[in-house]
Design an enzyme around this catalytic site. Sequence first.
Site, PDB file in Angstrom:
ATOM      1  N   ASP A 233       0.826  -1.207   0.000  1.00  0.00           N
ATOM      2  CA  ASP A 233       0.000   0.000   0.000  1.00  0.00           C
ATOM      3  C   ASP A 233       0.866   1.266   0.000  1.00  0.00           C
ATOM      4  O   ASP A 233       0.581   2.227  -0.718  1.00  0.00           O
ATOM      5  CB  ASP A 233      -0.917  -0.012   1.225  1.00  0.00           C
ATOM      6  CG  ASP A 233      -2.252   0.655   0.942  1.00  0.00           C
ATOM      7  OD1 ASP A 233      -2.602   0.795  -0.244  1.00  0.00           O
ATOM      8  OD2 ASP A 233      -2.957   1.042   1.897  1.00  0.00           O
ATOM      9  N   ASP A 279      -9.179  -1.885   2.341  1.00  0.00           N
ATOM     10  CA  ASP A 279      -8.883  -1.341   3.673  1.00  0.00           C
ATOM     11  C   ASP A 279      -9.889  -1.805   4.719  1.00  0.00           C
ATOM     12  O   ASP A 279      -9.706  -1.545   5.913  1.00  0.00           O
ATOM     13  CB  ASP A 279      -8.868   0.189   3.615  1.00  0.00           C
ATOM     14  CG  ASP A 279      -7.816   0.714   2.648  1.00  0.00           C
ATOM     15  OD1 ASP A 279      -6.762   0.074   2.536  1.00  0.00           O
ATOM     16  OD2 ASP A 279      -8.063   1.749   1.999  1.00  0.00           O
TER      17      ASP A 279
END
Length: 398
Positions: A233, A279
């Site tokens: 990420d 997420d």
Amino acid sequence: MAEEVIGSVKNAIKGILENVNGNANANAKNESITNEKKPSTPEGIAVAYGSLVIMAMLPIIFGSIRSVKLHKLKKSTGEKADTMTKKDAMYFPLIASVALFGLYMFFQIFQKVHINLLLTGYFFVLGVIALAHLLSPVINSLMPAAVPKVPFHIHFTKGEGKHKEDIINYKFSTHDIVCLIISSIIGVWYLLKKHWIANNMFGLAFAINGVEMLHLNNFVTGVILLSGLFFYDIFWVFGTNVMVTVAKSFEAPIKLVFPQDILDNGLNASNFAMLGLGDIVIPGIFIALLLRFDDSKKRKTRIYFYSTLAAYFMGLMATIFVMHVFKHAQPALLYLVPACMGTPLLVALIRGELKVLFAYEDHPEEKPEKKEKKEKDETGNNSGSSSSSKKKDSKKAK
């Protein structure tokens, strides 16, 4: 005299043209100002991000509870659950990187309209199935008694005898058909309008089903997965513009959105704040594992689940705060991974349960030594039974 008249006419024409140009420029400026998005109010921003936080927490809570029920059901039936292994967890960030960069290249080479058309059709089918699975218990409980519950069974096999394999083995009822019709109506609404409410309905269905069905077998596998995606990420958000470009170009329910200008424009608002499903689902399957660990100890307090859920909430709030201050997209896993991994480790350290936590497995795998012993015992029993049967046959012959 004639020259003076001509000169005055020229000056008049110039003045008229200048006035016309000035008015046109002013109108153009006014139009550009009206076309620009108005900055959202602090109240609108607070409502948008507060709603996103609530929508992120709900799939983790409900998906974790459903994962415990699914785990118990599979254990009672003796069915083998599909779990992520350590090897799968190690390769997952690499596979995700290849898929993300592939999408980015597609958007650079081909027209966004055509790519999104294909993706919309694909996610329409998946979304209808996911939403039907999620709504099925609710609709079944609300279904009036006048509607009969007629069972159906589609069974399609391959081969015969010992080589017989199930290709399709699906049971459903008339109530499930009603549920599928309702989900399809919502899907058509999403196809036609791409409304943010329909997008969120599909997104929540994906997230809850993902947390429910994607199982990490043990704590170590979860640590490997979260650690890999932590660096994944950070790299794709801070190191390149790939993640942000794909997120803005990708018109599919892979993110939850909420308008920041909803207080001004109502349901037709267009200035959205967003949160990716990754997420939610990635930390969610780790938190679901902790709930199953709590449940396996058969104690009243679910301390690992609640403490890690609170840590997820704080990590999400930190993400939103930093994003709002620096006005730049943030890798949410940069804040969520340390919070979700550190909290259960700290709780286990305080309670003196580190070994217990690391030793827990949803589905304990048999060691190779035990497997070999079992195979030897089985072969021994088989040979013993065959020899005894031979002795009996010889006695009969005598």
